[in-house]
Design a protein around this motif. Structure first.
Motif, short mmCIF file in Angstrom:
data_model
loop_
_atom_site.label_atom_id
_atom_site.label_comp_id
_atom_site.label_asym_id
_atom_site.label_seq_id
_atom_site.Cartn_x
_atom_site.Cartn_y
_atom_site.Cartn_z
N LEU A 54 -64.15 -67.99 -47.83
CA LEU A 54 -63.61 -66.72 -47.34
C LEU A 54 -63.39 -65.73 -48.47
O LEU A 54 -63.70 -64.54 -48.35
CB LEU A 54 -62.29 -66.98 -46.60
N LEU A 55 -62.85 -66.20 -49.59
CA LEU A 55 -62.56 -65.33 -50.72
C LEU A 55 -63.70 -65.28 -51.73
O LEU A 55 -63.59 -64.59 -52.74
CB LEU A 55 -61.26 -65.76 -51.40
N GLN A 56 -64.76 -66.05 -51.47
CA GLN A 56 -65.97 -66.00 -52.28
C GLN A 56 -65.70 -66.26 -53.76
O GLN A 56 -66.04 -65.45 -54.63
CB GLN A 56 -66.69 -64.66 -52.10
N VAL A 57 -65.08 -67.40 -54.03
CA VAL A 57 -64.83 -67.79 -55.42
C VAL A 57 -65.69 -69.01 -55.75
O VAL A 57 -65.85 -69.91 -54.93
CB VAL A 57 -63.34 -68.09 -55.67
N PRO A 58 -66.25 -69.07 -56.97
CA PRO A 58 -67.23 -70.10 -57.31
C PRO A 58 -66.61 -71.37 -57.88
O PRO A 58 -66.92 -71.79 -58.99
CB PRO A 58 -68.08 -69.39 -58.37
N VAL A 59 -65.69 -72.00 -57.15
CA VAL A 59 -65.03 -73.18 -57.70
C VAL A 59 -65.12 -74.37 -56.75
O VAL A 59 -64.32 -75.30 -56.84
CB VAL A 59 -63.55 -72.88 -58.03
N GLY A 60 -66.07 -74.38 -55.87
CA GLY A 60 -66.25 -75.53 -55.00
C GLY A 60 -65.04 -75.77 -54.11
O GLY A 60 -64.42 -74.84 -53.59
N TRP A 61 -64.68 -77.05 -53.95
CA TRP A 61 -63.61 -77.43 -53.04
C TRP A 61 -62.23 -77.45 -53.69
O TRP A 61 -61.23 -77.69 -53.02
CB TRP A 61 -63.90 -78.80 -52.45
N GLY A 62 -62.16 -77.24 -55.01
CA GLY A 62 -60.88 -77.40 -55.70
C GLY A 62 -59.78 -76.53 -55.16
O GLY A 62 -58.65 -76.99 -54.92
N VAL A 63 -60.06 -75.25 -54.95
CA VAL A 63 -59.04 -74.33 -54.44
C VAL A 63 -58.57 -74.76 -53.06
O VAL A 63 -57.37 -74.74 -52.75
CB VAL A 63 -59.59 -72.89 -54.41
N GLY A 64 -59.50 -75.16 -52.21
CA GLY A 64 -59.13 -75.60 -50.87
C GLY A 64 -58.20 -76.81 -50.89
O GLY A 64 -57.23 -76.87 -50.12
#
Length: 250
Positions: free
Chosen positions: A52-62
């Motif tokens: 949704l926020l289009q950040v390139p960090v894979g699943w970590g943020v989720g």
């Protein structure tokens, strides 16, 4: 158009999980069933938050968002009160975790600021949502949940209409207040017309406001992102529902 429908379905699903499970759950395990429903909504937010926020960090943020929400749900049950005094501490720890996560990246850390912001904003949304778990103001009443959810659902329905936002945003707030006021005054016992109207307007305005912030094409054209946006719009209204419940029931 499909994105609007999926966002709406995400909001409706979140509102149903946060209100119907507490309404139907009974016995000593009732509160834990409510917490499980809350965790399911948190998982829906975290599931598509990165997309949704289009950040390139894979699943970590989720995973950070989900972990924060689960921690909040557990603390609500263990604390046994409705004051949510531990939320600032959990949020502070979550911010530290967000920075540690970024320090562990080995991809050159592109868009570092956006990635940290995504983690922190997601944690804020799910911690605001813990207000749904403590919205009975110690009375055991589901009235504030039903009234608040009515405001959220009304606003989500209005925001799904492809009209200009200067029209839908105030209309969503008014619709949330009027429908919730009618529900609280004549259908649900435990609150009156005016308190329900105020609570519905606040929850509706929160849902509509977050919809404006999160609904972006082509981002929400991805189904995972659209579900996350819809669930987040309802979760963010939790603090308003909690405060409204304390004012009207506490």
């Amino acid at each position: 158009m499909l994105a609007r429908v999926i966002v709406l379905l995400g909001a409706l699903g979140a509102a149903a999980a946060l209100t119907l499970v507490p309404l139907l759950a009974g016995g000593p395990l009732g509160p834990w069933w409510t917490s499980l429903a809350f965790v399911a909504v948190v998982a829906a937010v975290g599931y598509g938050w990165t997309r949704l926020l289009q950040v390139p960090v894979g699943w970590g943020v989720g995973w950070i968002v989900v972990g924060t929400g689960v921690t909040g749900a557990v603390l609500v049950q263990l604390d046994g009160t409705d004051d949510l005094e531990w939320v600032p501490a959990v949020f502070a720890v979550g911010v530290v975790v967000a920075f540690v996560h970024q320090m562990g990246r080995r991809d050159g850390r592109p868009r570092l600021v956006e990635s940290v912001s995504a983690s922190v904003s997601g944690q804020a949304v799910v911690l605001l949502g813990t207000g749904w778990l403590a919205a009975d103001a110690g009375t055991g009443s589901v009235a504030p949940l039903l009234v608040g959810a009515t405001g959220c659902v009304s606003a989500a329905l209005v925001m799904s209409v492809p009209w200009p936002r200067p029209v839908t945003l105030p209309l969503a707030t008014v619709a949330g207040g009027l429908l919730a006021g009618a529900l609280g005054g004549w259908v649900v016992e435990g609150t009156g017309v005016l308190p329900a109207l105020a609570l519905g307007a606040v929850s509706g305005a929160t849902t509509a406001g977050l919809h404006v912030l999160l609904y972006r094409q082509p981002t929400t054209s991805h189904r995972r992102a659209a579900v996350s946006a819809g669930a987040a719009c309802v979760m963010a209204a939790g603090l308003g529902v909690h405060v409204g419940a304390r004012l009207t029931l506490g």
